[in-house]
Write a protein that holds these residues in place. Sequence first.
Motif, PDB file in Angstrom:
ATOM      1  N   THR A  54      32.404  56.812 -13.682  1.00 49.65           N
ATOM      2  CA  THR A  54      33.518  56.113 -13.046  1.00 49.65           C
ATOM      3  C   THR A  54      33.891  56.791 -11.734  1.00 49.65           C
ATOM      4  N   ASP A  55      33.868  58.133 -11.742  1.00 48.80           N
ATOM      5  CA  ASP A  55      34.171  58.883 -10.511  1.00 48.80           C
ATOM      6  C   ASP A  55      33.162  58.570  -9.402  1.00 48.80           C
ATOM      7  N   LEU A  56      31.890  58.459  -9.786  1.00 51.89           N
ATOM      8  CA  LEU A  56      30.859  58.123  -8.797  1.00 51.89           C
ATOM      9  C   LEU A  56      31.111  56.747  -8.199  1.00 51.89           C
ATOM     10  N   PHE A  57      31.564  55.827  -9.032  1.00 53.98           N
ATOM     11  CA  PHE A  57      31.889  54.482  -8.547  1.00 53.98           C
ATOM     12  C   PHE A  57      33.039  54.533  -7.538  1.00 53.98           C
ATOM     13  N   LEU A  91      41.039  58.780   7.547  1.00 53.03           N
ATOM     14  CA  LEU A  91      39.743  59.280   7.080  1.00 53.03           C
ATOM     15  C   LEU A  91      39.891  60.591   6.305  1.00 53.03           C
ATOM     16  N   ASP A  92      40.762  61.471   6.811  1.00 52.38           N
ATOM     17  CA  ASP A  92      40.986  62.751   6.140  1.00 52.38           C
ATOM     18  C   ASP A  92      41.575  62.538   4.745  1.00 52.38           C
ATOM     19  N   ARG A  93      42.456  61.568   4.620  1.00 51.84           N
ATOM     20  CA  ARG A  93      43.076  61.284   3.320  1.00 51.84           C
ATOM     21  C   ARG A  93      42.008  60.835   2.310  1.00 51.84           C
ATOM     22  N   ILE A  94      41.096  59.998   2.788  1.00 51.83           N
ATOM     23  CA  ILE A  94      40.017  59.535   1.908  1.00 51.83           C
ATOM     24  C   ILE A  94      39.070  60.686   1.568  1.00 51.83           C
ATOM     25  N   ASN A  95      38.802  61.553   2.561  1.00 54.56           N
ATOM     26  CA  ASN A  95      37.913  62.696   2.318  1.00 54.56           C
ATOM     27  C   ASN A  95      38.480  63.644   1.267  1.00 54.56           C
ATOM     28  N   VAL A  96      39.803  63.824   1.276  1.00 57.92           N
ATOM     29  CA  VAL A  96      40.449  64.669   0.268  1.00 57.92           C
ATOM     30  C   VAL A  96      40.239  64.068  -1.123  1.00 57.92           C
ATOM     31  N   SER A  97      40.374  62.755  -1.231  1.00 58.27           N
ATOM     32  CA  SER A  97      40.164  62.085  -2.527  1.00 58.27           C
ATOM     33  C   SER A  97      38.726  62.234  -2.990  1.00 58.27           C
ATOM     34  N   ILE A  98      37.779  62.103  -2.054  1.00 53.29           N
ATOM     35  CA  ILE A  98      36.363  62.258  -2.399  1.00 53.29           C
ATOM     36  C   ILE A  98      36.077  63.681  -2.868  1.00 53.29           C
ATOM     37  N   ASP A  99      36.601  64.667  -2.137  1.00 53.36           N
ATOM     38  CA  ASP A  99      36.389  66.072  -2.518  1.00 53.36           C
ATOM     39  C   ASP A  99      36.947  66.360  -3.908  1.00 53.36           C
ATOM     40  N   SER A 100      38.092  65.776  -4.217  1.00 54.79           N
ATOM     41  CA  SER A 100      38.710  65.970  -5.532  1.00 54.79           C
ATOM     42  C   SER A 100      37.816  65.407  -6.638  1.00 54.79           C
ATOM     43  N   LEU A 101      37.247  64.227  -6.399  1.00 55.84           N
ATOM     44  CA  LEU A 101      36.355  63.613  -7.386  1.00 55.84           C
ATOM     45  C   LEU A 101      35.068  64.424  -7.560  1.00 55.84           C
ATOM     46  N   ILE A 102      34.548  64.959  -6.455  1.00 52.92           N
ATOM     47  CA  ILE A 102      33.341  65.786  -6.520  1.00 52.92           C
ATOM     48  C   ILE A 102      33.596  67.048  -7.343  1.00 52.92           C
ATOM     49  N   LYS A 103      34.749  67.681  -7.135  1.00 56.62           N
ATOM     50  CA  LYS A 103      35.089  68.894  -7.885  1.00 56.62           C
ATOM     51  C   LYS A 103      35.226  68.590  -9.374  1.00 56.62           C
ATOM     52  N   ASP A 104      35.850  67.461  -9.702  1.00 55.67           N
ATOM     53  CA  ASP A 104      35.968  67.057 -11.107  1.00 55.67           C
ATOM     54  C   ASP A 104      34.589  66.818 -11.715  1.00 55.67           C
ATOM     55  N   TYR A 105      33.712  66.212 -10.933  1.00 55.46           N
ATOM     56  CA  TYR A 105      32.351  65.931 -11.409  1.00 55.46           C
ATOM     57  C   TYR A 105      31.603  67.231 -11.697  1.00 55.46           C
ATOM     58  N   ILE A 163      25.450  56.117  -0.478  1.00 57.92           N
ATOM     59  CA  ILE A 163      25.446  55.194  -1.623  1.00 57.92           C
ATOM     60  C   ILE A 163      24.151  55.336  -2.411  1.00 57.92           C
ATOM     61  N   GLN A 164      23.044  55.568  -1.711  1.00 63.96           N
ATOM     62  CA  GLN A 164      21.755  55.758  -2.369  1.00 63.96           C
ATOM     63  C   GLN A 164      21.770  57.010  -3.254  1.00 63.96           C
ATOM     64  N   LYS A 165      22.366  58.088  -2.746  1.00 69.41           N
ATOM     65  CA  LYS A 165      22.474  59.323  -3.525  1.00 69.41           C
ATOM     66  C   LYS A 165      23.352  59.110  -4.756  1.00 69.41           C
ATOM     67  N   LEU A 166      24.418  58.345  -4.574  1.00 62.99           N
ATOM     68  CA  LEU A 166      25.296  58.037  -5.703  1.00 62.99           C
ATOM     69  C   LEU A 166      24.556  57.204  -6.758  1.00 62.99           C
ATOM     70  N   SER A 167      23.723  56.288  -6.297  1.00 65.45           N
ATOM     71  CA  SER A 167      22.940  55.459  -7.219  1.00 65.45           C
ATOM     72  C   SER A 167      21.971  56.308  -8.028  1.00 65.45           C
ATOM     73  N   GLU A 168      21.376  57.310  -7.385  1.00 62.30           N
ATOM     74  CA  GLU A 168      20.453  58.204  -8.088  1.00 62.30           C
ATOM     75  C   GLU A 168      21.190  59.005  -9.166  1.00 62.30           C
ATOM     76  N   LEU A 169      22.401  59.451  -8.839  1.00 59.68           N
ATOM     77  CA  LEU A 169      23.203  60.167  -9.832  1.00 59.68           C
ATOM     78  C   LEU A 169      23.591  59.259 -10.996  1.00 59.68           C
ATOM     79  N   MET A 170      23.944  58.024 -10.690  1.00 59.98           N
ATOM     80  CA  MET A 170      24.297  57.068 -11.735  1.00 59.98           C
ATOM     81  C   MET A 170      23.100  56.796 -12.651  1.00 59.98           C
TER      82      MET A 170
END
Length: 229
Positions: A54-57, A91-105, A163-170
């Motif tokens: 779900t985080d990858l999505f 953009l920075d706000r979105i990057n913070v959200s992405i970094d948070s999801l990556i750390k959780d992953y 997106i391709q890298k995310l697909s490989e992880l999925m």
Amino acid sequence: MRFAYSVKQKMKIAVLLFCIMACTILIRFLEDKSVKSMNKSFVSLYNDRLIPATDLFYIAEYVDQKRSLVEEVFYSSTTQTFNEADLKQKLDRINVSIDSLIKDYEKTFLVKQEKLKITELKAWLAGHNRIEDRLLNAASVQGLEKARMMYQTFGRNAPGEIIQKLSELMRIQRQVGEELTKDTAFMVSGNKIYSSFQLVLAILIGILIVGIVFTSNVVKISNDKFNLN
């Protein structure tokens, strides 16, 4: 003589009952172990596969949001209306959200292949952030037209690569999830076997109890006859 024979038979039955009891305890131990393993598999399936997937999505959605923001500003704004600070903040706000999801992953259980892919994903995300900074700087210093040219050259394809890298992880997530499901199915079949053994042992215990009662009656009848004589 009959008394000695009866005692001998009872000893045999007692030994059999003891063996059955030992087998029952062993089966119970194996069942508990199997249940714990199944519970661990279910928890792992949820915490290490379902939630991270779900985080990858969500990461994919955030990457697409950034692409939409950049294209909306670059292709609908003029030099006079372009606000670099506002776009940078979004953009920075979105990057913070992405970094948070990556750390959780990264806190979840990762197989070797996942570790490699997550490293590649982080590198692509960092590269994409640098591209965004260059585009914003170009738009501010050299104008939107120059920024658009740069975006067409090397900025437009970056989100697709991520997106391709995310697909490989999925895909890895799905494969590992299938393996966990197979393991759980195997453990369930093992529990069915244990239950069948317990049923067989229960039947044996019943037969032995009947045998003990029958033997006791035979001994009693023999003793009664002996006393009558």
